[in-house]
Enzyme design. Structure first.
Site, PDB file in Angstrom:
ATOM      1  N   ASP A 294      40.418  40.476  36.733  1.00  0.00           N
ATOM      2  CA  ASP A 294      39.248  40.922  37.508  1.00  0.00           C
ATOM      3  C   ASP A 294      39.757  41.471  38.830  1.00  0.00           C
ATOM      4  O   ASP A 294      40.884  41.944  38.907  1.00  0.00           O
ATOM      5  CB  ASP A 294      38.262  39.763  37.696  1.00  0.00           C
ATOM      6  CG  ASP A 294      36.812  40.236  37.774  1.00  0.00           C
ATOM      7  OD1 ASP A 294      36.551  41.205  38.510  1.00  0.00           O
ATOM      8  OD2 ASP A 294      35.936  39.645  37.116  1.00  0.00           O
ATOM      9  N   HIS A 328      40.513  44.880  38.240  1.00  0.00           N
ATOM     10  CA  HIS A 328      39.405  45.832  38.353  1.00  0.00           C
ATOM     11  C   HIS A 328      39.429  46.536  39.709  1.00  0.00           C
ATOM     12  O   HIS A 328      39.134  47.718  39.807  1.00  0.00           O
ATOM     13  CB  HIS A 328      38.069  45.125  38.149  1.00  0.00           C
ATOM     14  CG  HIS A 328      37.858  44.642  36.757  1.00  0.00           C
ATOM     15  ND1 HIS A 328      37.805  45.489  35.675  1.00  0.00           N
ATOM     16  CD2 HIS A 328      37.691  43.386  36.249  1.00  0.00           C
ATOM     17  CE1 HIS A 328      37.616  44.781  34.572  1.00  0.00           C
ATOM     18  NE2 HIS A 328      37.547  43.516  34.897  1.00  0.00           N
TER      19      HIS A 328
END
Length: 519
Positions: A294, A328
């Site tokens: 993430d 991300h």
């Protein structure tokens, strides 16, 4: 060439080698400590372990046999060392060593060290106390138990006895909710050093933490390190891996140092953000390596309840000489930021194979205290990054995220629910192998992004890059090799900005009130 002392404890030190490198030095160097060889280094932020308390040291940096720089420092006095083996810890990976380690921590006097020597220690959450050092030595691994039923739960809110106040212990995505305690948990502690060359392994891949991860089971998923209302905390040298959710989560805490650490998780692991300071002040993150599933770094300040109740921004954040990979976002602000995020400086960092470099996420409803302002990237290099910077004020998170109110491109009234994005600056930034677009800004029609400044920034595009939607909002198409696209921005300043290999126009603008372009 400069050699700078960053932090010194009783048995450790961290130094910064300023040779112009980012995460890695420009070349390998030798270290000499008090006249003796102390090994080699290729990292700009380097830690020394195995020192002796209350002792003078002279550290010298050499290129081969050539002296380059030197510094002197004195280690801190230590009251005593408590070895967890003497308290009954086994370290065989099978025996539950939680009680032994926790007992050593509780017995440790002010200024003392709890030592976890080499071995594999199976543990449930461990709680810190003030004025101690906890060292996880080289070759030592804390293996978080895989059975959540054995974990304590931190309540989201506990009402005071006189019913005039409340106490917040647990947190989940910006709300005060019950959560399982972290592998290492600190609540209202101060003056703590957590250090060593060891590993804290959450073993989430061997448990059910990543299965049905959006479902609350008993409580919300815990972290590897959770610091709630803590002060003067240093985390140095350690590696963190395979967290149940966010890895490092400082929360309503001040004066924090995270030095020379590593945070890793599989690319497909859910919500394994690397470093998420929430409503924290005066935070230094130096020499960290992230590779996970993430955002590498996500600055937060609560959803509506916490933001409006406490109005505590995440502010005065310094991030330097870090390597962000495979996440991300390299550095994200939001989306839980109702208390505001401001005064953030990211410098001398390398971002590689991340979807985005800077990622700002907010939406209608985050509120008037949800101010994101004074974000500066300076001397940053990006390689194979999909979108070097994105600002998304229509982020479709939360149950109502796809509603017309959140997603409408028509101006809504500016009221207490309206967030604000102020000044963002990119200075001396090089982007090689840009994939989707140079950048994407999507402000609110009623509250445009105030100002984006790009100065001495170059973009080259990768024709074999991966098409992607640069922001998570309704109606956003995937793109490849596009220039800079901006919607609802008050001022766009471009000084000495170059692009090579983009498809179509360099600038695609909608409702941008002022454009200044020089060089």
């Amino acid at each position: 060439m400069q050699l700078e002392s960053i932090f010194v404890s009783s048995r450790t030190a961290t130094v910064l080698i300023n040779d112009g490198g980012l995460y890695h030095t420009l070349k390998p160097y030798r270290l000499r400590l008090n006249g003796e060889c102390f090994g080699d280094t290729e990292k700009t932020v380097t830690s020394l372990f195995g020192l002796w308390p209350d002792t003078e040291y002279r550290l010298e940096l050499l290129d081969g046999d050539t002296f380059l720089a030197g510094i002197s420092f004195r280690t801190v006095r230590e009251s005593c060392t408590l070895n967890v083996r003497r308290f009954g810890a086994v370290g065989d990976g099978e025996h539950d060593d939680t009680t032994a380690i926790q007992s050593a921590i509780l017995c440790c006097p002010k200024g003392g060290r709890v030592l976890i020597p080499a071995g594999d220690y199976r543990v449930t959450p461990i709680f810190l106390k003030s004025h101690i050092t906890l060292e996880v030595q080289k070759g030592a691994t804390l293996l978080l138990d895989t059975d959540r039923s054995r974990f304590p739960i931190l309540p989201g809110m506990v009402q005071s006895t006189d019913e005039t106040d409340d106490y917040n212990y647990g947190s989940w995505e910006g709300n005060p909710l019950d959560m399982f305690a972290a592998a290492i948990t600190g609540v209202d502690v101060e003056d703590v050093t957590l250090c060593g060359e060891g590993l804290i392994d959450g073993q989430a891949q061997k448990s059910d933490w990543w299965q049905n991860h959006r479902v609350r089971r008993g409580a919300w998923r815990g972290r590897l390190l959770f610091l709630n209302r803590c002060r003067n905390i240093t985390v140095q040298g350690l590696s963190f891996a395979n967290s149940p959710s966010w890895n490092l989560h400082p929360y309503f805490s001040d004066d924090l140092r995270f030095l020379d650490i590593s945070v890793t998780a599989p690319a497909d692991s859910p919500n394994t953000d690397g470093f998420d300071p929430e409503s924290c002040r005066n935070v230094l993150l130096l020499g960290a390596h992230f590779s996970l599933g993430d955002d590498c770094i996500a600055l937060k300040a609560g959803k509506i309840y916490m933001g409006r109740r406490y109005r505590r921004a995440c502010e005065h954040i310094r991030i330097s000489h870090c390597l962000m990979e495979n996440g991300h976002g390299g550095m994200t602000a939001g989306s839980e930021m109702a208390g505001g995020v401001r005064d953030v400086q990211v410098s001398h960092c390398l971002m590689r194979n991340t979807d985005r470099g800077l990622r700002i996420k907010t939406r209608r409803g985050r509120g008037k205290d949800g101010v994101i302002d004074n974000i500066v990237f300076d001397n940053v290099r990006m390689e194979k990054v999909g979108a070097p910077f994105t600002v998304n004020c229509l982020y479709y998170c939360d149950p109502d995220g796809h509603s017309d109110w959140v997603q409408s491109r028509q101006p809504a009234p500016v009221d207490d629910s309206t967030p604000y994005v102020g000044s963002i600056t990119f200075r001396n930034v090089t982007v090689d192998g840009c994939g989707a677009c140079a950048g994407y800004l999507l402000g609110l029609p009623e509250q445009p992004v105030e100002r984006l400044t790009l100065e001495n920034v170059s973009f080259t595009f990768d024709p074999n890059g991966k098409p992607m939607a640069p922001v998570m909002a309704e109606g956003i198409e995937t793109c490849l090799n596009r220039g800079l696209e901006a919607h609802f921005v008050r001022e766009l300043v471009l000084r000495n900005v170059t692009m090579q290999g983009q498809q179509g126009e360099e600038l695609v603008l909608e409702q941008v009130e002022k454009v200044v372009r020089e060089g």
